[in-house]
Enzyme design. Structure first.
Site, PDB file in Angstrom:
ATOM      1  N   GLU A 137       0.828  -1.214   0.000  1.00  0.00           N
ATOM      2  CA  GLU A 137       0.000   0.000   0.000  1.00  0.00           C
ATOM      3  C   GLU A 137       0.857   1.256   0.000  1.00  0.00           C
ATOM      4  O   GLU A 137       1.636   1.471   0.936  1.00  0.00           O
ATOM      5  CB  GLU A 137      -0.896   0.012   1.250  1.00  0.00           C
ATOM      6  N   ASP A 172      -5.750   2.810  -1.074  1.00  0.00           N
ATOM      7  CA  ASP A 172      -6.404   3.624  -0.055  1.00  0.00           C
ATOM      8  C   ASP A 172      -6.688   4.990  -0.668  1.00  0.00           C
ATOM      9  O   ASP A 172      -5.773   5.748  -1.001  1.00  0.00           O
ATOM     10  CB  ASP A 172      -5.506   3.751   1.172  1.00  0.00           C
ATOM     11  N   GLN A 198      -9.451   0.813   0.541  1.00  0.00           N
ATOM     12  CA  GLN A 198      -9.813   1.459   1.798  1.00  0.00           C
ATOM     13  C   GLN A 198     -10.249   2.890   1.517  1.00  0.00           C
ATOM     14  O   GLN A 198      -9.762   3.521   0.566  1.00  0.00           O
ATOM     15  CB  GLN A 198      -8.629   1.447   2.771  1.00  0.00           C
ATOM     16  N   GLU A 234     -11.788   2.813   6.666  1.00  0.00           N
ATOM     17  CA  GLU A 234     -10.647   2.970   7.569  1.00  0.00           C
ATOM     18  C   GLU A 234     -10.536   4.456   7.888  1.00  0.00           C
ATOM     19  O   GLU A 234      -9.741   5.180   7.305  1.00  0.00           O
ATOM     20  CB  GLU A 234      -9.355   2.442   6.928  1.00  0.00           C
TER      21      GLU A 234
END
Length: 258
Positions: A137, A172, A198, A234
């Site tokens: 990530e 993300d 996310q 998240e």
């Protein structure tokens, strides 16, 4: 509709950890992610997952020095033995809990030696757990200064270089916005590499609604492109978690023609 997932380290923190599973299920989630489950009894976690009929979408590799500023070990030169021990712990726990993905944290490091360590450790992990999906990530340098993997193009090049079928991108959207300020373009460029998503609002990292990221359009793009993975909340709830879950049922925008 994307398949939404709850991060139990961020959401439902009004409840004791083991009670968050029931809270997530009551709120309508069918999956959860737990960044660092290592401080809890795995039998208790397995029982809560089973009791609530929840799928475990993702865990992180351990970072036992997190409180001291550590952010993983995969890119740390000279730390191969540590990385392999941490990965083995994650692999074993993922097997016990039937976790879908393991996220491999890179760590705070820079330079050619860090690049070499990262590539070697990722290759070793992928080859030693060929049936376990793994993710990397990109994390923005504002929230995590010095983190080795801080750009999407770097992540894509690493995935291309290693070409391991069980190694994927973790996208993300909050970090994407902080890195490049253009979530739609990054998603268009890197969706094909992505196995886990996310979301959080920007600015503030609260609910994924309003702000700089058009989440109804983003979710529409996920649907239109056939993304089938989980989309995990998240974020830090602005108030009580249950009061801010309207983002899970936002109306979608019309998908573009073609």
């Amino acid at each position: 509709m994307p398949r939404f997932c709850a991060n139990l380290d961020f959401l439902f923190t009004e409840h004791a950890f083991l009670d968050r599973f029931a809270a997530a299920r009551a709120a309508g989630f069918e999956a959860v992610e737990i960044l660092f489950p290592y401080d809890h009894d795995p039998q208790e976690i397995a029982a809560r997952l089973d009791d609530e009929g929840l799928h475990l979408a993702l865990i992180n590799i351990p970072a036992p020095d997190w409180a001291e500023g550590g952010r993983g070990s995969a890119a740390l030169p000279g730390q191969t033995a540590r990385f392999r021990a941490e990965f083995a712990a994650a692999r074993d726990l993922a097997a016990r809990l039937d976790a879908e993905h393991i996220h491999i944290l890179a760590g705070i490091a820079q330079g050619g030696a860090a690049q070499d360590s990262y590539l070697q450790n990722l290759a070793w992990a992928a080859d030693n757990a060929p049936d376990q999906p793994l993710t990397i990530e990109p994390i923005n340098p504002h929230d995590m200064p010095g983190y080795f993997l801080n750009a999407f193009d770097r992540a894509a090049e690493i995935l291309k270089t290693l070409a391991r079928p069980n190694l994927h991108l973790q996208f993300d959207a909050y970090h994407a916005q902080r890195i490049a300020g253009d979530v739609p373009t990054l998603w268009a460029d890197y969706a094909h590499l992505t196995a886990h998503v996310q979301v959080a609002g920007h600015p503030g990292r609260h609910e994924p609604a309003g702000g700089d990221i058009d989440y109804p359009a983003f979710f529409t793009a996920l649907d239109a492109g056939g993304y089938a993975g989980w989309v995990s909340g998240e974020y830090h709830p602005a108030a009580r978690t249950e009061d801010g879950l309207g983002w899970c049922a936002q109306p979608r925008t019309t998908a573009p023609d073609g």
